[in-house]
Design a protein around this motif. Structure first.
Motif, PDB file in Angstrom:
ATOM      1  N   ARG A  70       0.835  -1.194   0.000  1.00  0.00           N
ATOM      2  CA  ARG A  70       0.000   0.000   0.000  1.00  0.00           C
ATOM      3  C   ARG A  70       0.869   1.243   0.000  1.00  0.00           C
ATOM      4  O   ARG A  70       1.915   1.280   0.651  1.00  0.00           O
ATOM      5  CB  ARG A  70      -0.864  -0.024   1.261  1.00  0.00           C
ATOM      6  N   ILE A  71       0.425   2.282  -0.697  1.00  0.00           N
ATOM      7  CA  ILE A  71       1.118   3.572  -0.737  1.00  0.00           C
ATOM      8  C   ILE A  71       0.163   4.634  -0.206  1.00  0.00           C
ATOM      9  O   ILE A  71      -1.033   4.600  -0.494  1.00  0.00           O
ATOM     10  CB  ILE A  71       1.548   3.938  -2.166  1.00  0.00           C
ATOM     11  N   ALA A  72       0.695   5.586   0.565  1.00  0.00           N
ATOM     12  CA  ALA A  72      -0.116   6.687   1.093  1.00  0.00           C
ATOM     13  C   ALA A  72       0.496   8.017   0.696  1.00  0.00           C
ATOM     14  O   ALA A  72       1.717   8.176   0.694  1.00  0.00           O
ATOM     15  CB  ALA A  72      -0.208   6.586   2.610  1.00  0.00           C
ATOM     16  N   LEU A  73      -0.367   8.967   0.343  1.00  0.00           N
ATOM     17  CA  LEU A  73       0.020  10.351   0.087  1.00  0.00           C
ATOM     18  C   LEU A  73      -0.467  11.173   1.272  1.00  0.00           C
ATOM     19  O   LEU A  73      -1.589  10.976   1.738  1.00  0.00           O
ATOM     20  CB  LEU A  73      -0.644  10.881  -1.189  1.00  0.00           C
ATOM     21  N   SER A  74       0.351  12.104   1.732  1.00  0.00           N
ATOM     22  CA  SER A  74      -0.027  12.897   2.891  1.00  0.00           C
ATOM     23  C   SER A  74       0.567  14.302   2.773  1.00  0.00           C
ATOM     24  O   SER A  74       1.665  14.467   2.245  1.00  0.00           O
ATOM     25  CB  SER A  74       0.485  12.207   4.157  1.00  0.00           C
ATOM     26  N   PRO A  75      -0.140  15.333   3.268  1.00  0.00           N
ATOM     27  CA  PRO A  75       0.397  16.694   3.195  1.00  0.00           C
ATOM     28  C   PRO A  75       1.349  17.003   4.346  1.00  0.00           C
ATOM     29  O   PRO A  75       1.204  16.474   5.447  1.00  0.00           O
ATOM     30  CB  PRO A  75      -0.857  17.562   3.309  1.00  0.00           C
TER      31      PRO A  75
END
Length: 154
Positions: A70-75
């Motif tokens: 799984r890959i996550a994008l976060s600010p």
């Protein structure tokens, strides 16, 4: 707080422009287990409005043809620039967007949240960071696109 009634004067700081950045360079099989910006970096600078509140939107295309993690994008938000005081850490995962566990193929989506308590008139820097979770297997996920949008809220 600006006066939002019809005919009321509006000051520049009441409603600075929204900003947006996107990159569609595909990143295949990243292996980073901590948050990074990647290359090219997807970031914006913005001016906090009088209200000290903005809508922060982070999203992109995430997937995995091998279906094994799984890959996550976060600010991440900082004052002034990429080395300024940390305001919002990328590790605050409820503000980010992630691929489904063992997704097969790309899924596009976003997550929006309100960031408040900003100093009116202060310049801020916001960037998309990403991380790979070995969930449950080898790190073989892909990123098709990353984007960030910051919209002032009165």
């Amino acid at each position: 707080m600006p006066d939002l009634n019809a005919g009321a004067p509006m000051k520049a700081l009441d409603w600075p422009p929204a900003v947006w950045s996107q990159d569609t360079t595909q990143i295949n099989n990243p292996t980073n287990t901590s948050y990074i910006t990647g290359s090219p970096e997807v970031s914006v600078t913005f001016i906090a409005p009088t209200s000290g509140r903005v809508l922060l939107v982070v999203g992109g295309g995430l997937g995995n043809s091998a279906g094994s993690d799984r890959i996550a994008l976060s600010p991440e938000v900082r004052e002034t620039n990429s080395s300024g005081t940390l305001i919002l850490s990328a590790t605050v995962t409820e503000r980010g967007y992630s691929a489904e566990n063992q997704s097969v193929g790309f899924h596009y989506g976003s997550r929006e949240s309100v960031l408040d308590g900003l100093s009116p008139g202060q310049v801020y820097y916001a960037a998309v960071k990403y991380i790979v979770f070995a969930d449950p297997g080898a790190q073989t996920g892909d990123i098709a696109a990353r984007e960030i949008i910051v919209v002032p809220i009165p």
